[in-house]
Write an enzyme that holds these catalytic residues in place. Sequence first.
Site, mmCIF file in Angstrom:
data_model
loop_
_atom_site.group_PDB
_atom_site.id
_atom_site.type_symbol
_atom_site.label_atom_id
_atom_site.label_comp_id
_atom_site.label_asym_id
_atom_site.label_seq_id
_atom_site.Cartn_x
_atom_site.Cartn_y
_atom_site.Cartn_z
ATOM 1 N N LYS A 241 9.432 -74.150 59.079
ATOM 2 C CA LYS A 241 10.386 -75.030 59.760
ATOM 3 C C LYS A 241 11.383 -74.166 60.500
ATOM 4 O O LYS A 241 12.025 -73.306 59.899
ATOM 5 C CB LYS A 241 11.102 -75.923 58.747
ATOM 6 C CG LYS A 241 11.998 -76.970 59.378
ATOM 7 C CD LYS A 241 12.664 -77.828 58.318
ATOM 8 C CE LYS A 241 13.442 -78.962 58.953
ATOM 9 N NZ LYS A 241 14.451 -78.487 59.915
ATOM 10 N N ASP A 243 14.749 -73.384 62.942
ATOM 11 C CA ASP A 243 16.123 -73.848 63.089
ATOM 12 C C ASP A 243 16.443 -73.948 64.575
ATOM 13 O O ASP A 243 17.045 -73.054 65.155
ATOM 14 C CB ASP A 243 17.064 -72.856 62.387
ATOM 15 C CG ASP A 243 18.445 -73.445 62.190
ATOM 16 O OD1 ASP A 243 18.631 -74.642 62.469
ATOM 17 O OD2 ASP A 243 19.352 -72.708 61.765
ATOM 18 N N GLU A 386 14.499 -71.785 56.682
ATOM 19 C CA GLU A 386 14.830 -73.212 56.661
ATOM 20 C C GLU A 386 13.991 -74.021 55.677
ATOM 21 O O GLU A 386 14.496 -74.863 54.962
ATOM 22 C CB GLU A 386 14.625 -73.790 58.069
ATOM 23 C CG GLU A 386 15.779 -73.567 59.003
ATOM 24 C CD GLU A 386 16.835 -74.639 58.831
ATOM 25 O OE1 GLU A 386 16.570 -75.812 59.074
ATOM 26 O OE2 GLU A 386 17.949 -74.280 58.422
ATOM 27 N N PHE A 610 5.942 -73.712 32.113
ATOM 28 C CA PHE A 610 5.365 -74.143 30.843
ATOM 29 C C PHE A 610 5.985 -73.322 29.718
ATOM 30 O O PHE A 610 6.279 -72.149 29.889
ATOM 31 C CB PHE A 610 3.848 -73.913 30.840
ATOM 32 C CG PHE A 610 3.068 -75.070 31.386
ATOM 33 C CD1 PHE A 610 2.899 -75.222 32.751
ATOM 34 C CD2 PHE A 610 2.497 -76.014 30.543
ATOM 35 C CE1 PHE A 610 2.172 -76.281 33.265
ATOM 36 C CE2 PHE A 610 1.768 -77.081 31.050
ATOM 37 C CZ PHE A 610 1.602 -77.209 32.417
ATOM 38 N N SER A 711 -1.673 -92.164 34.624
ATOM 39 C CA SER A 711 -1.401 -90.732 34.477
ATOM 40 C C SER A 711 0.068 -90.428 34.744
ATOM 41 O O SER A 711 0.571 -89.376 34.363
ATOM 42 C CB SER A 711 -2.274 -89.929 35.446
ATOM 43 O OG SER A 711 -1.874 -90.168 36.788
ATOM 44 N N ASP A 766 -13.263 -87.019 35.450
ATOM 45 C CA ASP A 766 -13.119 -85.706 34.816
ATOM 46 C C ASP A 766 -13.210 -85.852 33.294
ATOM 47 O O ASP A 766 -12.355 -86.480 32.670
ATOM 48 C CB ASP A 766 -11.777 -85.097 35.218
ATOM 49 C CG ASP A 766 -11.561 -83.711 34.643
ATOM 50 O OD1 ASP A 766 -10.437 -83.192 34.783
ATOM 51 O OD2 ASP A 766 -12.506 -83.141 34.048
#
Length: 848
Positions: A241, A243, A386, A610, A711, A766
């Site tokens: 991005k 500026d 940015e 985690f 989920s 799955d």
Amino acid sequence: MASRTSTAESASSERLRRYREKRSAARTPEPFGGATVFRPGLFVVQKHSARRLHHDLRLEHGGTLRSWAVPHGPSPNPADKRLAVETEDHPLEYADFEGIIPPGNYGAGAMIVWDRGLWVPLEDPEQGLAQGKLLFELYGYKLRGRWTLVRLKKEPKSWLLIKERDGWALRDPSGFAEQSILSGLTVEELAAGIDKAAPLRAELERLGAPRRAVALERVELMLAKTAPRPFSKPDWLFELKYDGYRLLAAAHTGQARLRYRGGGDASAIFPEVRRAVAALPFDSLLLDGEVVVLGADRRPLFQQLQQRAQLRRTIDAERGAIEHPATLFVFDLLSFEGFDLRPLPLRERKRLLQRLLPPVGPLRYVDHVEARGAELFHEVETMKLEGLIAKRAGSRYSGGRSAEWLKLRADRCDEFAVVGWSDPKDGRGGFGALHLAQFDGQQLIYSGRVGSGFDAGQLGAIRERLEPARRPGPPCAGPTPKGKEHHWVEPELVVEVSYSQWTSEGLLRQPVFKRIREDKRVTDCRRARAAPAAEPIEPAPRSAPPAAAGAGRKLELVRLEKIFWPEEGFTKGDLIAYYRAIAPWLLPLLRDRPVVLVRYPDGIVGKSFFQKKPPEFVPQWVRTESLWSEDDQEEATYFLVEDLDSLLYLINLGTIPLHIWSSRLESIGRPDWCILDLDPKEAPFANVIVLARAIHALCAEIELPCFIKTSGSTGLHVLLPLGAQCTHEQSRQLGELLARLVAAEHADIATTARTLAARRGRVYIDALQNGQGKLLVAPYSVRPLRGAPVSMPLRWSEVKRGLSIDAFTIRTAPKKLRQMKSDPLGPLLELKPDLPAVLGRLARRYES
């Protein structure tokens, strides 16, 4: 002054006499001077395929271009001393000349603009030219740093061009792109008259691009919505991005026009960009991009861009183009030689765009990274840039704001309409703070005030701009302040403000003024989403365990006011209140089960990690157990959640979702359930519902109970009770048998193929999440996503057309649970189906 100007013009005209004597205006397209253009400090290097191939170095001095022919071209290696033969002065307009000098003319052959920029003499240039040693600095697209021209004593017209030792010195000059910085052509391609448009036209015919004109004035820009957090996803492209100011650039038969996002004409403001667009060797095209001014470190300088945009006189714009040149970073191609490219996928538009832009120069192709947005965002944060723009690779170019393009800002920053000011205090000038607002739909809503980030000059200048726009009351709705010290104006001025977060009342926290946005309209100031109402999270049900900590325990909940979901205004305290409310349903599923945390200490927009191994400061009353980890091939320590105190302690650490094993400590090798995860990715959610109902029907046929939950993200989880009667491997095999059977019977919408390429828009069933140590996001667990959704257990009667998994959040889930007569997942841990009989019925189903 007039006399001095006339004398300078006369002197430059005299220096051009030799140039004009060698050329005939009727026989060559070269410029002959006399135009009003003035470009102090300009240098240009042109590559010229005349009798011998060479480069021409030209430095503006005294109203003309002092010129040297460099047979072997400039070298960035200080060890190379390149011969530079002084030639006649050239007119300033020659810096734009790119074309073919016809045979029979002086210098006949092809010529391209190889480099251009600003040159700065480091010593007196008059004295240097006279004495035969000119030391200077170049700021070009290719040539940078300090250089010296040294005249040879025995040959007055022969000089040596030498690169000085500095940070721009290189041993190998092969890194220079040989194409023109304007047209993108090499001098050989120009001489051969190669039609670079022909293969692109053939591509567009093959792709089926419609033939129709795309008018610059009628194009509605495609705009990005705001994403709540960085992400990685296949089939998405991630661009830096920039500026700057959004700019459309159109070329037609050698003429070019530039248009701001708001519709204003920018053609005269950025002449270097306009010339580059006009020089592209195509009849017509329309480009979309962001214009910026780059600093010495190649980072955008918005303040310099603002100053450039305020220059209105031609002479000032030309000077600005040399001293602070703008670059148009082009990210989209909307039309090309009569074809409308907007219906084509973005990936195809960008592929064609890259082929028609020069590798360096005032026009730059915006490259991208595929799929790995989160990693790129981390680098962007490190470099303090940015942010990113995420774009779906297959998206068409459609006007207006679209979820196909998403903004990922490294800092929280937005544009606001100024709707008033407060009186200054303690000797401060101008104003105390500016009152801000944004549109939410069609209504302008008050967003708070900003008083920091202004310098003394801005305080006075902004107040002066606001005075003529006074009005008796606020032009916006919302919690506007009252009192005589507050003054209101018609919303006309747009400012950019950074901030830490939104409050639950929909006001900015810790706002800081960054700059005025002259390129934005008030109607551009829109909230990405409505600010949250100041409604509390549902309180805990009457049956919830008591809030007090157990005997001998000290449960200290801290920083409850910290915003964890900035868009919604949900706090850490709201998160803890939710887990307290649903504890009666969640705790039975957690007891004796290893738990893995995902911690977000600064909320969902901050970093996360985690955590298996408990930190050393965890109190003794929080239970932990060491287990063998197949993944890590070592002993690992896990949390166990036995009561409300333990649950709230873990949430107080900044935990948002809880991930759990399918087995308990007493039967760690035998799972309580088998899971089938219905993962849609790009598939319609309606297909997920169809497949969930198909699994439910199959399980009913083989007499295997099954349960379902959302989920909390995009799919559904089907849970099959096992009663700790089989191994993890047997659980996985059962899941795979069911998944394959359902996928085979619904091959048009389902697959068991794991890779995204093989799914081809189908739902992935799955079964591989079954195994010792494999994790499932716990039922009722909160997900770190927009809206604070939860993984919600459902009754099968709810799994039907119209089901929306976004409906279950930390605000709505507790109320829904209280309305239920029983827990939908209650029997999951109690049932012990006859698995041998189930497998027998399943085998017969396969045989049939």
